[in-house]
Every structure is written in structure tokens, then in C-alpha cells.
Design an enzyme around this catalytic site. Structure first.
Site, PDB file in Angstrom:
ATOM      1  N   LYS A 124       0.884  -1.013  -0.172  1.00  0.00           N
ATOM      2  CA  LYS A 124       0.126   0.157   0.204  1.00  0.00           C
ATOM      3  C   LYS A 124       0.736   1.681   0.560  1.00  0.00           C
ATOM      4  CE  LYS A 124      -2.638   1.063   3.151  1.00  0.00           C
ATOM      5  NZ  LYS A 124      -2.532   1.934   3.999  1.00  0.00           N
ATOM      6  N   SER A 125       2.294   1.604   0.595  1.00  0.00           N
ATOM      7  CA  SER A 125       2.787   2.734   0.853  1.00  0.00           C
ATOM      8  C   SER A 125       3.395   2.885  -0.659  1.00  0.00           C
ATOM      9  CB  SER A 125       4.192   2.511   2.221  1.00  0.00           C
ATOM     10  OG  SER A 125       2.995   2.491   3.170  1.00  0.00           O
ATOM     11  N   GLY A 149      -4.507   7.724   5.313  1.00  0.00           N
ATOM     12  CA  GLY A 149      -4.294   9.399   6.577  1.00  0.00           C
ATOM     13  C   GLY A 149      -3.065   9.292   5.404  1.00  0.00           C
ATOM     14  N   ARG A 162      -8.453  11.831  12.615  1.00  0.00           N
ATOM     15  CA  ARG A 162      -6.638  11.831  12.762  1.00  0.00           C
ATOM     16  C   ARG A 162      -6.003  12.995  12.996  1.00  0.00           C
ATOM     17  NH1 ARG A 162      -5.510   6.683   9.034  1.00  0.00           N
ATOM     18  NH2 ARG A 162      -3.040   7.295  10.587  1.00  0.00           N
ATOM     19  N   SER A 205       8.017   9.030  12.259  1.00  0.00           N
ATOM     20  CA  SER A 205       6.905   9.097  11.197  1.00  0.00           C
ATOM     21  C   SER A 205       7.096   9.171   9.609  1.00  0.00           C
ATOM     22  CB  SER A 205       5.447   9.953  11.512  1.00  0.00           C
ATOM     23  OG  SER A 205       4.292  10.381  10.342  1.00  0.00           O
ATOM     24  N   GLN A 232       5.174   9.399   7.075  1.00  0.00           N
ATOM     25  CA  GLN A 232       3.682  10.297   6.452  1.00  0.00           C
ATOM     26  C   GLN A 232       4.657  11.403   6.206  1.00  0.00           C
ATOM     27  OE1 GLN A 232       0.157   9.692   7.356  1.00  0.00           O
ATOM     28  NE2 GLN A 232       0.040   7.401   6.872  1.00  0.00           N
ATOM     29  N   ASP A 290       2.442  -1.306  11.781  1.00  0.00           N
ATOM     30  CA  ASP A 290       0.686  -1.498  11.718  1.00  0.00           C
ATOM     31  C   ASP A 290       0.582  -2.765  11.529  1.00  0.00           C
ATOM     32  OD1 ASP A 290       0.754   1.024  10.411  1.00  0.00           O
ATOM     33  OD2 ASP A 290       1.376   0.204   8.019  1.00  0.00           O
ATOM     34  N   LYS A 321      -4.748   5.483  15.144  1.00  0.00           N
ATOM     35  CA  LYS A 321      -4.647   5.065  13.770  1.00  0.00           C
ATOM     36  C   LYS A 321      -6.029   5.391  13.284  1.00  0.00           C
ATOM     37  CE  LYS A 321       0.392   4.018  13.310  1.00  0.00           C
ATOM     38  NZ  LYS A 321       1.206   4.829  12.124  1.00  0.00           N
ATOM     39  N   ARG A 337      -7.545  -3.734   9.660  1.00  0.00           N
ATOM     40  CA  ARG A 337      -5.746  -4.388  10.720  1.00  0.00           C
ATOM     41  C   ARG A 337      -7.186  -4.469  11.370  1.00  0.00           C
ATOM     42  NH1 ARG A 337      -2.335  -3.209   7.220  1.00  0.00           N
ATOM     43  NH2 ARG A 337      -1.947  -1.667   6.250  1.00  0.00           N
TER      44      ARG A 337
HETATM   45  C1  S3P Z   1       2.747   4.432   6.435  1.00  0.00           C
HETATM   46  C2  S3P Z   1       3.178   5.607   7.369  1.00  0.00           C
HETATM   47  C3  S3P Z   1       3.045   4.938   9.034  1.00  0.00           C
HETATM   48  C4  S3P Z   1       1.961   3.765   9.156  1.00  0.00           C
HETATM   49  C5  S3P Z   1       0.894   3.659   7.342  1.00  0.00           C
HETATM   50  C6  S3P Z   1       1.317   3.874   5.823  1.00  0.00           C
HETATM   51  C7  S3P Z   1       3.101   5.261   4.991  1.00  0.00           C
HETATM   52  O1  S3P Z   1       2.095   5.487   9.569  1.00  0.00           O
HETATM   53  O2  S3P Z   1       1.441   3.538  10.342  1.00  0.00           O
HETATM   54  O3  S3P Z   1      -0.104   2.848   7.372  1.00  0.00           O
HETATM   55  O4  S3P Z   1       2.596   4.599   3.578  1.00  0.00           O
HETATM   56  O5  S3P Z   1       4.211   6.101   4.764  1.00  0.00           O
HETATM   57  P1  S3P Z   1       2.766   7.208  10.149  1.00  0.00           P
HETATM   58  O6  S3P Z   1       3.850   7.757   9.063  1.00  0.00           O
HETATM   59  O7  S3P Z   1       1.237   7.956  10.727  1.00  0.00           O
HETATM   60  O8  S3P Z   1       3.494   6.409  11.256  1.00  0.00           O
END
Ligand code: S3P
Length: 459
Positions: free
Chosen positions: A42-43, A115, A143, A188, A190, A336, A363, A412
Site C-alpha cells: 500500500k505505501s 491517512g 486523525r 512518522s 508520512q 501497522d 491510527k 487491520r
Molecule cells: C505509512 C506510514 C505509517 C503507517 C501507514 C503508512 C506510509 O504511518 O502507519 O499505514 O506509507 O508512509 P505514520 O507515518 O503515521 O507512522
């Protein structure tokens, strides 16, 4: 917010009696066997669309995750004028428009439950010359977004949130972004990625220092698109004003989706499962390290790379698990996977203690509380703490007497409790599971094909 209702989905917080409720009913017992491939990461899927869209030339992607979250990212770029062919069995072709070729979408972009879409797009769009609004579902709208809007404001971005610092995000064109040297207050990926993506259109250098190593897919993929990214220890830097060149990307299977089956096969006696072509980026392998420390029988076979990402086939056989104190350095590497790890802990001998994981509370649901509530329904002693949990392994009961488990619209949580059925004494019923579609389309069918007694019920 009627104007964002074009995409309908079940959101966290919807009542259990909602007509769109998807429930899982899991019959106890079973063994997981066979060979299969879980959907794409997914990421990496999100990032593939984002970077391909702002690259020059064509990018061909294979292994793309056709789940609702990554599709929300794809739809957003289509709405900003990018021509995207597919997805078709994981194949996507993106006709990149370059750093300055996106068009104003003319309406709010719906990020659904995702997110990653919202936080990364906030950074990527902060330096564009048009206003845009990013909206999400009920869960995403709860969030925290200041973690991205604050560093972006330091770069002179103009982004408004609600009074609580949540979505929708209203982005106004900035007079010009300036690079920053930012020390992340939370580990993080993200936030790191959002700042780096804003840095692409900022003047000068943008650097981010992480308190702990987080997933580095953005950095690896920027390099694959020919953009120079420099890392020195915990600090990663890039210089704005460059260009990305379209390329070919092969996306590995998602280790976060594989995690449910790694736990399921570990706890179900007699299991022997092979998961093909799973991404084993060192910033994502906490689930393997933690399960192995608990005594799991996991082997990595045929290690190879797909472009910039390492992958392997993973063989997992059932094993007697023991409780552990989860090492702090593994927390960001398994962020995750804790709902699944908590199920492993519930089936292990002795107690498992997690600390340093307060991020789990923000989350898709409050994963510490929601997991503790569900485990309690199965008769497991699970003590939630502000930054973690203590779980004492035992015999898993059934929800027939205690009432159904509520997944709170968190994909999840739903998949983790589905795996618990492999060791429960009776039926497990789980409500509010529709968002499994966000990350693992076809989960129930695939899990059933390997031996899980799972049935979907709607209405
Ligand atoms: C992600 C980073 C993580 C993870 C999310 C995907 C990403 O979040 O929990 O499912 O793709 O960069 P955080 O950056 O909030 O830890």
C-alpha cells in the site's frame, strides 16, 4: 458534508446496525497451507502514483494495490488532469505531467480512509499554484494533521485545518516554498515524506531528521525516478527544483497484509504456508523480527530485488509462541502490524508487553483500546496502557456468549480477529469489516483458500 458523499463507504464510528455493515463469521479451528501472493504494498502503491504523476514521461507500474486507499490517490491525480491507464490486474500506466503540470481539480479531493494519501498529498500540493481541499471519511477526519501542516507552514505553505487540527485541509497557493531543516517530533514516515515532497518544489535544501528509522519508500522511489536524495545517518536531504523521469516500477506484495497470514500460520497447528514476493525492506520487517523473537518458524527464501525494493518468498510453519517484551527499536518497523501481533501474543505462553507505541492510538482506530476490548471478549487478559499494552496468553474463547467484536471500521483490526478464529473455542463474529477493502481486497476469499473458516455477511 454532502458534497464529499460521491464515494460511499463504511466509516469508523458507524453503528453496528448500519445497513452497509460487513461482518465476518469465523468458524473455529483450521490450518493454513499452500502458496499464495497477497496484494501489492500500500505505501509503495501510493507513492508510485504520486511520483509518476509529477514525473516527466511515462511510468509503468506492476503489482499496484487495487484497494480503496491507493485508488483514492489514483483518482485524486486523475481529477488533477493526469492521464492514468488502468489499473488492470495491477498494471498501471501513468502519463506524467511534470512538476508544474497538475490542474486544479475544481472540487474537494476525497481521500476516503487514507491517512497516507492526505498527509503526503498535503506536502506534494503545498507548492502548487492552485487551491485545493483534501477531505476524508469520519475516521480520517478525526486523525491529527498538524503534524504535517506545522512543518509545511515553516516552509511557507498555506494550509488550514479544522480548529482541532484535523481534515478537511484547505491548501492555498504559496508565494514560494522554502526548504527547511526539520527534526521530526514523532517517528512518522508520512510526515517525513510530506516534508520531502514539499521540498521538491521548495527553494534550497530540505532536510528531515528522524528520531527512529521509519519506512524509506519515498527516498528509494525518488532515487528510482532519478531524483538525488542524500542520507547521512538519521538525516535525509534533497534539493528543490529538480525533475523526475518516468520509469518502470514493480511493487512487491505488502508485508503488512502478509502479517495476518504470518500470525495465522504461526498460531494454527499443522500450518505450512508460502507467501510469494513479499517486500522485506529493512524498515518494514519488525513483524518478522518480533514473531521470530516469540519463537515463530519463519524462513526467507529466494531473496531478490524489484527495482529499489528488496523482496523474498516467506515460508511460515506453525510454532509454539512465547510472550516477550517487544524491543523499542522494533516499534516503528512494525507500526501497522501490532493488531496482528496482539493476536499472536494472546496465543503465546506467558505475557507480552508493548511500550513506546502511543502512535497506535491515532491510527484508523485507537488500536490499543479496540484490540484490548476485542481480546477481552475472547476472554484474554489485555491491559491497555497509554503507550502500549500487556497481554497474557491463554485460551481464546468465542463471541457467542460475550457478543460480537467491533472492528470500528479498522481494516487491520478486522483481519487480526479473523485470524484469532484459528485458535478459538467457538465462533467469532466481527462487525464493521468493510474497510478491509482499503488495503487487502479479496482478503476473505484468499484466507478461505488457505484454510480459514471465514464467511462474509452483509446487511
Ligand atoms: C505509512 C506510514 C505509517 C503507517 C501507514 C503508512 C506510509 O504511518 O502507519 O499505514 O506509507 O508512509 P505514520 O507515518 O503515521 O507512522
Amino acid at each position: 458534508m454532502a458534497r464529499f458523499s460521491a464515494i460511499s463507504r463504511v466509516s469508523a464510528g458507524d453503528s453496528l446496525a448500519a445497513p452497509t455493515d460487513l461482518r465476518y463469521q469465523i468458524t473455529p479451528g483450521g490450518t493454513l497451507t499452500g502458496r499464495l501472493r497477497v496484494p501489492g504494498d500500500k505505501s509503495i502503491s501510493h507513492r508510485s502514483i504520486m511520483l509518476a504523476a509529477i514525473a516527466e514521461g511515462e511510468t509503468r507500474i506492476s503489482g499496484f494495490l487495487e484497494g480503496a486507499d491507493a485508488l483514492a490517490t489514483l483518482a485524486a491525480f486523475r481529477q488533477m488532469g493526469v492521464v492514468i491507464d488502468g489499473p488492470n490486474a495491477g498494471e498501471v500506466r501513468v502519463h506524467g505531467v511534470g512538476m508544474h503540470g497538475l490542474h486544479p481539480p475544481g472540487h474537494a479531493l476525497d481521500m476516503g480512509n487514507s491517512g497516507t494519501s492526505m498527509r503526503l498529498l498535503a506536502g506534494l500540493l503545498a507548492g502548487q499554484s492552485f487551491p485545493v481541499t483534501l477531505a476524508g471519511d469520519a475516521s480520517l477526519s478525526r486523525r491529527p494533521m498538524r503534524r504535517v501542516t506545522e512543518p509545511l507552514a515553516m516552509m511557507r505553505a498555506r494550509i488550514a485545518t479544522s480548529e482541532n487540527g484535523t481534515a478537511p485541509l484547505h491548501i492555498e497557493p504559496a508565494a514560494g516554498l522554502a526548504g527547511i531543516d526539520y527534526v521530526l517530533p514523532v517517528a512518522s514516515a508520512q510526515v517525513k515524506s510530506s516534508v520531502l515532497l514539499a521540498g521538491l518544489s521548495a527553494s534550497g535544501e530540505t532536510c528531515v531528521t528522524e528520531p527512529a528509522r521509519t519506512r524509506d519508500h519515498t527516498e528509494r522511489m525518488l532515487t528510482a525516478f532519478g531524483y538525488s536524495v542524500r542520507r547521512q545517518g538519521a538525516r535525509v536531504c534533497l534539493t528543490g527544483g529538480g525533475r523526475l523521469s518516468g520509469c518502470r516500477l514493480a511493487i512487491p506484495a505488502d508485508i503488512s497484509s502478509a502479517a495476518f497470514l504470518l500470525v495465522g500460520a504461526s498460531i494454527a497447528p499443522g500450518s505450512d504456508l508460502l507467501l510469494e514476493a513479499v517486500g522485506i525492506n529493512p524498515t518494514r520487517v519488525g513483524i518478522i523480527n518480533i514473531l521470530r523473537a516469540m519463537g515463530a518458524d519463519i524462513e526467507l527464501l529466494d531473496r531478490r530485488t524489484a527495482g529499489s525494493e528488496p523482496l523474498a518468498d516467506i515460508r511460515v510453519c506453525s510454532a509454539r509462541l512465547k510472550g516477550i517484551r517487544i524491543p523499542l527499536d522494533q516499534v516503528p518497523l512494525a507500526i501497522d502490524e501490532f493488531p496482528a501481533i496482539f493476536i499472536a501474543a494472546a496465543c503465546a505462553e506467558g505475557e507480552t508487553i508493548l511500550t513506546g507505541a502511543e502512535e497506535l492510538r491515532v491510527k484508523e482506530s485507537d488500536r490499543i483500546q479496540v484490540m484490548a476490548d476485542g481480546l477481552a471478549r475472547l476472554g484474554i487478559l489485555a491491559e491497555p496502557r497509554p503507550d502500549g499494552i500487556r497481554i497474557v496468553g491463554g485460551e481464546l474463547g468465542s463471541t457467542t456468549v460475550t457478543g460480537a467484536i467491533d472492528a470500528h471500521g479498522d481494516h487491520r483490526i478486522a483481519m487480526s480477529f479473523a485470524m484469532a478464529g484459528l485458535r478459538s473455542s467457538g465462533l467469532i463474529e466481527i462487525h464493521d469489516c468493510a474497510n478491509v477493502e482499503t488495503s487487502f481486497p479479496g482478503f476473505a476469499e484468499l484466507a478461505a483458500s488457505t484454510g480459514l473458516g471465514i464467511e462474509e455477511q452483509r446487511g
